[in-house]
Design an enzyme around this catalytic site. Structure first.
Site, PDB file in Angstrom:
ATOM      1  N   TYR A 119      40.529  33.732  44.287  1.00  0.00           N
ATOM      2  CA  TYR A 119      41.109  34.749  45.073  1.00  0.00           C
ATOM      3  C   TYR A 119      41.250  33.877  46.649  1.00  0.00           C
ATOM      4  CZ  TYR A 119      41.055  38.404  41.846  1.00  0.00           C
ATOM      5  OH  TYR A 119      41.075  39.061  40.755  1.00  0.00           O
ATOM      6  N   LYS A 165      31.246  32.138  32.447  1.00  0.00           N
ATOM      7  CA  LYS A 165      32.052  31.542  31.147  1.00  0.00           C
ATOM      8  C   LYS A 165      31.581  29.973  31.295  1.00  0.00           C
ATOM      9  CE  LYS A 165      35.224  31.494  27.857  1.00  0.00           C
ATOM     10  NZ  LYS A 165      34.758  32.176  26.698  1.00  0.00           N
ATOM     11  N   ASP A 197      33.593  37.206  27.982  1.00  0.00           N
ATOM     12  CA  ASP A 197      34.057  37.716  26.789  1.00  0.00           C
ATOM     13  C   ASP A 197      33.347  38.609  25.949  1.00  0.00           C
ATOM     14  OD1 ASP A 197      33.184  35.310  26.536  1.00  0.00           O
ATOM     15  OD2 ASP A 197      34.770  34.689  24.946  1.00  0.00           O
ATOM     16  N   ASP A 221      36.272  41.641  39.082  1.00  0.00           N
ATOM     17  CA  ASP A 221      37.592  42.318  39.098  1.00  0.00           C
ATOM     18  C   ASP A 221      37.819  43.124  37.894  1.00  0.00           C
ATOM     19  OD1 ASP A 221      39.835  43.641  40.170  1.00  0.00           O
ATOM     20  OD2 ASP A 221      40.918  41.865  40.796  1.00  0.00           O
ATOM     21  N   ASP A 225      36.866  47.300  36.099  1.00  0.00           N
ATOM     22  CA  ASP A 225      38.000  48.073  35.792  1.00  0.00           C
ATOM     23  C   ASP A 225      37.793  48.591  34.341  1.00  0.00           C
ATOM     24  OD1 ASP A 225      39.112  47.964  38.209  1.00  0.00           O
ATOM     25  OD2 ASP A 225      41.026  47.190  37.265  1.00  0.00           O
TER      26      ASP A 225
END
Length: 332
Positions: A119, A165, A197, A221, A225
């Site tokens: 970001y 990751k 994952d 982020d 959620d």
């Protein structure tokens, strides 16, 4: 004196922010509030989502209460409300985003690095039509958010899951190396590493296995959620964005919901839960924070808003919370 900068923002933001300020003023605290425009409202008024006067007020404050940002008419515009969030976080250096998730089968805290990664990296379009976004992290940026996460885990159940990751990304290899090094200073905390994952899968299938999750900006982020979905959705999710000093930024996770703005039916629970985080992390009032959290839980059970299958208005929900706080105070 607790100095609060209130940025109502857009859509339902002003409605839920107003409830937050009413509740703060009802508590036994000396509170001073300054309200300033932000997000889409600021773009329409000043051409920028984060006016200089708004940022200056935030810098002077002990805490920032933020409603929501986003206006349909500004989607895809060169200057967007969401850019104000990115700029505000970077300007205040609130690098640790705390997202609690609680429910019948879940009690965890996500600590998301907030001012680095994709970001904030270089991005753009090339002459051949391709696009790029760059993800970068320094050891120092990882270390400081890792230390915050280890400290929080030590105060909870003593377990930290660092998510990356590492099998694909070089930034994740640096992340894992740095977190592992920091872990040696916190022997009381049990550390595990997990691929993002796998973390997403476990958040859906067995969320109770987690205590504190530490991860980088983009992964955090998304995973926060997912976690919110296991305990009622974004409409109930709070957040605190903290740096090494004040101010912190306290905001609900939900969007601006322009389709219901002005109807008086917005659910202020996430905003009030964010105020509880403010009381705990900015005002050093953990007992008041707990009292507010219980009052919100009581209102959710007894006076649910339309999004939760009830019929309460925003004002009725707020009154229920204030009643719960008053009852708690009378029992002391």
């Amino acid at each position: 004196m607790l100095r609060v900068a209130c940025l109502p923002g857009d859509g339902i933001g002003p409605e839920v922010a107003a409830v937050a300020i009413d509740v703060l003023r009802a508590l036994p605290l000396d509170v001073e509030v300054e309200e300033h425009i932000f997000g889409g409202a600021a773009i329409l008024a000043d051409g920028t989502p984060l006016p200089e006067a708004t940022l200056a007020a935030c810098r002077r404050a002990d805490a920032v209460v933020l409603g929501a940002v986003g206006l349909p008419e500004l989607e895809g515009a060169p200057v967007r409300p969401e850019q104000g969030l990115i700029e505000l976080r970077q300007a205040l250096d609130v690098y640790a985003n705390l997202r609690p998730a609680t429910g019948p089968e879940i009690d965890l805290l996500i600590v998301r690095e907030l001012v680095g990664g994709l970001y904030y990296g270089a991005s753009g379009r090339r002459p051949d039509g391709s696009a790029f976004d760059t993800c970068e992290y320094t050891p120092g940026a990882i270390e400081r958010v890792a230390r915050r996460a280890f400290e929080l885990a030590g105060a909870r159940r003593g377990r930290l899951t660092s998510v990356d990751k590492v099998n694909v990304l070089e930034t994740s290899r640096l992340w894992r190396e740095t977190v592992g090094r920091v872990a040696t200073d916190y022997p009381q905390v049990e550390l595990e590493h997990m691929l993002v994952d796998t973390a997403g899968l476990n958040l859906v299938q067995s969320p109770g296995r987690f205590d504190v999750i530490l991860t980088e900006n983009t992964f955090g982020d998304i995973l926060s959620d997912v976690a919110a979905g296991t305990c009622g959705g974004l409409g109930l999710s709070a957040s605190a964005s903290l740096g090494d000093g004040r101010p912190g930024v306290f905001e609900p996770v939900h969007g601006s919901a322009p389709d219901i703005a002005g109807l008086g039916i917005a659910n202020p629970a996430a905003m009030l839960r964010s105020v509880a985080l403010l009381l705990r992390h900015a005002a050093d009032e953990p007992e008041l924070a707990t009292a507010l959290e219980r009052a919100v839980d009581g209102a959710l059970a007894e006076t649910p808003t339309a999004d939760l299958g009830g019929s309460a208005t925003t004002a009725e929900f707020a009154e229920s919370v204030l009643g719960g706080l008053a009852a708690a105070a009378s029992l002391r």
